[in-house]
Scaffold this motif. Structure first.
Motif, short mmCIF file in Angstrom:
data_model
loop_
_atom_site.label_atom_id
_atom_site.label_comp_id
_atom_site.label_asym_id
_atom_site.label_seq_id
_atom_site.Cartn_x
_atom_site.Cartn_y
_atom_site.Cartn_z
N GLN A 243 0.83 -1.20 0.00
CA GLN A 243 0.00 0.00 0.00
C GLN A 243 0.87 1.25 0.00
O GLN A 243 0.62 2.21 -0.75
N GLN A 244 1.91 1.26 0.82
CA GLN A 244 2.80 2.41 0.89
C GLN A 244 3.49 2.66 -0.44
O GLN A 244 3.58 3.80 -0.90
N VAL A 245 3.99 1.60 -1.06
CA VAL A 245 4.72 1.75 -2.33
C VAL A 245 3.83 2.36 -3.40
O VAL A 245 4.22 3.34 -4.07
N PHE A 246 2.63 1.82 -3.56
CA PHE A 246 1.78 2.31 -4.65
C PHE A 246 1.17 3.68 -4.33
O PHE A 246 0.99 4.49 -5.24
N ASP A 247 0.89 3.94 -3.08
CA ASP A 247 0.42 5.28 -2.71
C ASP A 247 1.50 6.31 -2.99
O ASP A 247 1.23 7.41 -3.53
N HIS A 248 2.74 6.00 -2.63
CA HIS A 248 3.84 6.94 -2.83
C HIS A 248 4.14 7.09 -4.33
O HIS A 248 4.45 8.21 -4.78
#
Length: 306
Positions: A243-248
Motif C-alpha cells: 500500500q505504501q509503495v503504490f500510494d507513494h
C-alpha cells in the motif's frame, strides 16, 4: 476415474530438515543443467516425481490438453475455473483420495517456454525492471529452480491444501528447489536470486499464500527463532508495504498512472524512512535491495532523479 483435480500456481516452502530426506540420493551439480527444451526439463523433473510437461499458447489449447490427459468431465466448471490462466508455470494433479491417480501435469505458458526467448523472471515480474536482468547465478538456473519448485507440488503431501499449510508448502517447495543443488557456491548465488524474486513478488503483487519472502530469508540465513513473525503478521506487513509503495508512486507520478520508474523511486524513498512497523521497514529495505540486485543500472538511474 479421477475424482478431483487440484491446481496450484507457482510459489515457495518450509524447513530444511524435511528436505534432506526428500532430496537424498537425487542431488546433482547445478552447473550441468541447461534447460534448452521442454524435454530437457521433463527429464530433469522425473528424477523427483513422475510428471508430464506441457506448453500451452492460450486457454483453448490448455483445455484441450486437460481433456486429453485428465478429461474435462473430471473437473467441475472447467470453463469458469480456467477462464483466467496464470503467467507462471503451475501444476494440475489428478488424485484419488490421498494418492496421485495420474502423472502430475505441469504446464508452462508458451510465452515462457525454454525456446521462447523470454527471460522468465523478467516476465513474471511484469517487465517492470527490464527484459534482461542481472543475476547472481543465471537466468537458466533460476528457470530450473522454478521448475523444481513446481515438481515439489506434485507430491501428495501438497494436494488440496489451504490456509497456512498451503503457504508452508510454498516455502518448502522453494527450499527443496534450492537444496537439490550440490555445489554450495552455485546454491548460494541461486539463493540470492530466489530471495530477491520472492521479496519483489510478495511485496508488489503476489497473493497472500505467496507472501513468503521474510520466512524464506530466515530459513535461508538460519535465523529462525521463537520470535519469528506469524504467517498473519508477515502477510499483513507485505500488504502494508505494498500500500505504501503504490500510494507513494501515485504521489510522485507526473502522469495519470505511475510508471515503473515511479515505483522504483517510491521504493528507494520509502526504504530510507522511519517505519512504526519493524517488519514493514525490513520489507522495504529488502525490496530496495532486491530491485538493485536484478536491475542495478535502472535502480541507479531512478535513485539519481530523487
Amino acid at each position: 476415474m479421477v475424482k478431483s483435480v487440484f491446481y496450484r500456481y507457482l510459489s515457495a516452502a518450509c524447513f530444511s530438515c524435511l528436505l534432506s530426506g526428500m532430496a537424498g540420493g537425487m542431488a546433482f551439480p547445478a552447473k550441468a543443467q541447461e534447460f534448452r527444451t521442454l524435454a530437457d526439463i521433463e527429464r530433469d523433473l522425473n528424477r523427483y516425481e513422475k510428471v508430464a510437461l506441457h506448453s500451452f499458447a492460450d486457454r483453448a489449447s490448455f483445455l484441450s490438453i486437460i481433456d486429453r490427459t485428465l478429461g474435462l468431465d473430471s473437473i467441475k466448471g472447467a470453463d469458469l475455473l480456467f477462464a483466467k490462466l496464470p503467467r507462471s508455470p503451475f501444476t494440475v494433479s489428478g488424485r484419488r483420495g490421498n494418492n496421485q491417480a495420474v502423472p502430475c501435469q505441469i504446464f508452462i505458458p508458451a510465452k515462457i517456454a525454454p525456446d521462447s526467448g523470454t527471460e522468465i523472471f523478467s516476465y513474471l515480474m511484469r517487465g517492470w525492471f527490464g527484459n534482461q536482468l542481472h543475476y547472481a547465478s543465471s537466468a537458466d538456473l533460476t528457470y530450473g529452480w522454478l521448475m523444481r519448485h513446481e515438481v515439489r507440488h506434485c507430491d501428495p503431501s501438497h494436494f488440496g491444501d489451504g490456509g497456512n499449510k498451503e503457504r508452508d508448502n510454498e516455502i518448502e517447495a522453494d527450499l527443496f528447489a534450492l537444496n537439490v543443488i550440490t555445489d554450495p557456491v552455485v546454491r548460494e548465488k541461486l539463493s540470492q536470486d530466489a530471495l530477491a524474486f520472492r521479496m519483489i513478488t510478495a511485496t508488489l503483487f503476489a497473493s497472500s499464500s505467496h507472501m513468503t519472502g521474510l520466512s524464506l530469508k530466515r530459513a535461508l540465513h538460519d535465523t529462525q527463532s521463537g520470535n519469528d513473525p506469524t504467517a498473519a503478521d508477515e502477510i499483513a506487513a507485505f500488504l502494508a508495504a505494498r500500500q505504501q509503495v503504490f500510494d507513494h508512486a501515485k504521489a510522485i507520478a507526473t502522469g495519470a498512472r505511475p510508471t515503473n520508474h515511479d515505483i522504483i523511486r517510491a521504493v528507494i524513498e520509502l526504504a530510507g524512512t522511519q517505519q512504526g512497523n519493524l517488519l514493514v521497514a525490513e520489507i522495504l529495505v529488502d525490496l530496495d535491495q532486491a530491485i538493485a540486485h536484478f536491475a542495478p543500472e535502472l535502480h541507479d538511474r531512478s535513485k539519481s532523479v530523487q
